[in-house]
Structure formats: C-alpha cells, structure tokens
Design an enzyme around this catalytic site. Sequence first.
Site, short mmCIF file in Angstrom:
data_model
loop_
_atom_site.label_atom_id
_atom_site.label_comp_id
_atom_site.label_asym_id
_atom_site.label_seq_id
_atom_site.Cartn_x
_atom_site.Cartn_y
_atom_site.Cartn_z
N ASP A 34 46.10 41.42 33.63
CA ASP A 34 46.77 40.41 33.69
C ASP A 34 47.30 39.86 32.41
OD1 ASP A 34 46.45 39.42 36.57
OD2 ASP A 34 44.43 39.34 36.16
N GLY A 149 41.28 33.43 35.84
CA GLY A 149 40.42 34.01 36.94
C GLY A 149 39.30 32.95 37.34
N ASP A 180 46.14 38.00 45.18
CA ASP A 180 45.61 38.08 43.91
C ASP A 180 45.01 36.64 43.71
OD1 ASP A 180 44.82 38.08 41.25
OD2 ASP A 180 46.75 38.41 40.52
N GLY A 182 40.79 34.62 43.88
CA GLY A 182 39.60 34.13 44.76
C GLY A 182 39.30 34.95 46.01
N GLY A 202 38.49 39.74 40.69
CA GLY A 202 37.93 39.95 39.14
C GLY A 202 36.62 39.35 39.19
C1 DX5 Z 1 45.00 34.85 37.71
C2 DX5 Z 1 44.99 36.41 37.75
C3 DX5 Z 1 44.07 37.06 38.52
C4 DX5 Z 1 42.62 36.50 38.46
C5 DX5 Z 1 41.84 37.12 39.60
O1 DX5 Z 1 46.22 34.24 37.07
O2 DX5 Z 1 46.18 36.85 38.02
O3 DX5 Z 1 44.38 38.34 38.68
O4 DX5 Z 1 42.18 36.96 37.18
O5 DX5 Z 1 40.50 36.89 39.26
P1 DX5 Z 1 39.57 36.13 40.45
O6 DX5 Z 1 39.23 37.56 41.38
O7 DX5 Z 1 38.63 35.97 39.65
O8 DX5 Z 1 40.03 35.07 40.95
ZN ZN Z 2 46.82 38.90 38.33
#
Ligand code: DX5
Ligand code: ZN
Length: 222
Positions: A34, A149, A180, A182, A202
């Site tokens: 990211d 994230g 991507d 949640g 993530g």
């Molecule tokens: C948000 C990022 C995602 C995020 C995913 O801007 O693009 O890749 O880190 O993380 P989770 O799975 O915790 O939402």
């Molecule tokens: Zn991402």
Amino acid sequence: MIEVSTSVLDLSEKDFTHSIYNLETARTDYFHIDVMDGKFVPNDTSKRMLDYATTISHISQLGIDVHLMVNEPEKFIDDYIALSPRILTFQFEPVKNDKQKILNMISDLKENGVRVGIAINPGTDINEIKEYLPYIHVVLVMTVWAGLGGQELIPETVEKVKDLKKYFEENNLDLDIEVDGGVNEKTVKDVVEAGANILVSGSYILNSDDCKIAIGRLKNCL
Ligand code: DX5
Ligand code: ZN
C-alpha cells in the site's frame, strides 16, 4: 479460484522477514503493498513500502501486488517495475482527467510484463473506468476509503462489485475483481458472492492467532 493478497501496510519492521516467511507458509497468494504519498491520502508510506517490496522481492517467490494511492503514479511505477510485481494498480481519481497519462502507464506496465489494475474509491462510479477495461487485467474496488488499514467495509461497495461483474459478463470481459478494505471472515462471503476473486486483507489476517487459518477461511468462504 479465490486468491488472497495480504496487506503488509501494518507489519512492523521488526521481524519483517520472519512475518513474510510466516505468511508464505500460511499460503497467501500475493503480498499487497500500500503505497501512500501523503497527498492523495494523508499518510506517507512511500519509502517504507518500497523498502518492504524490495525485501520481499529478494526473499520470496510470491507475487507482489502494488497499490498506488498517490497523486502522481507515473513517478512511482519505474521503481516498482524494477521489482517485477505480478500486479500494479493505481488509483483512478488523481489521473482521471488525463487519458493519455493513463494509457501510457498501461502500456508501460504491459510492456514490462506487469498485470495492470485500476482502483476506484467508494465515491467513483464504474462507468468512469469502462473505456479502460479492454486494456487492463484487474479492477480493484475499494471497499473502504483509501488511506488506512483496519476500517469497516462499506456495504454499498458490494453492489458495485455486483454491477461490475454483470458488466464483465455482458461484455465478454475477463478481468479480475479485487476488493480492498475491511475484508474478514464476516464480510468475505458477500464480496465473493458478488464476484470478487482477489481479496486484500490486512488487519484480519495479521491480528489473527493463526494466519494460516485466517487465510483458509477467506479462501473457503462459500
Ligand atoms: C487501505 C488499504 C488497504 C488496507 C487493508 O487504504 O488500501 O490495503 O490496508 O487493510 P484492512 O484489511 O485492515 O482493511
Ligand atoms: Zn490496498
């Protein structure tokens, strides 16, 4: 086939190589990088993510899945092309008024054997990217607003995935749909039923007691 792309955004630098090894044995399909520039989104992860991606390219055979959340993606792609990523995706919004720039990036990436993705934030309609679909490989539907994230999936974005899948079927397009933000064991079934086949995750994977079980739950959600 459902593939999982684990976001390394919130991995600490301490024990990084060990974490990558763990994720590889837990059968992640890709490492999701990211890249944030402190302009398109407030955080700036650009230096750390290039370091992480470079390390991963040295120690793992798995694919690197780059997600550029930056105002000037054309300034970042050469550094990542040098690492031979499997997929490189750029956010559409900062470049949407410059069709030539978009087409140049697409051809540059394809000439270098990189699969090309376009990412759209929750506020962007799929109609805006339709003209590019015949030239790219992946649409990344942001299921949260780009930037952080650990956010909760926005339910309306699942409808967008459904609409996109329907449009692909009606127009004989064979692209991957990546989601991507949640994605976890509670939300995964909805996005996969809607048509997503690459799942970025993530916090769900990295905060779980056993990332192999977490990745397995995402891949076998139906
Ligand atoms: C948000 C990022 C995602 C995020 C995913 O801007 O693009 O890749 O880190 O993380 P989770 O799975 O915790 O939402
Ligand atoms: Zn991402």
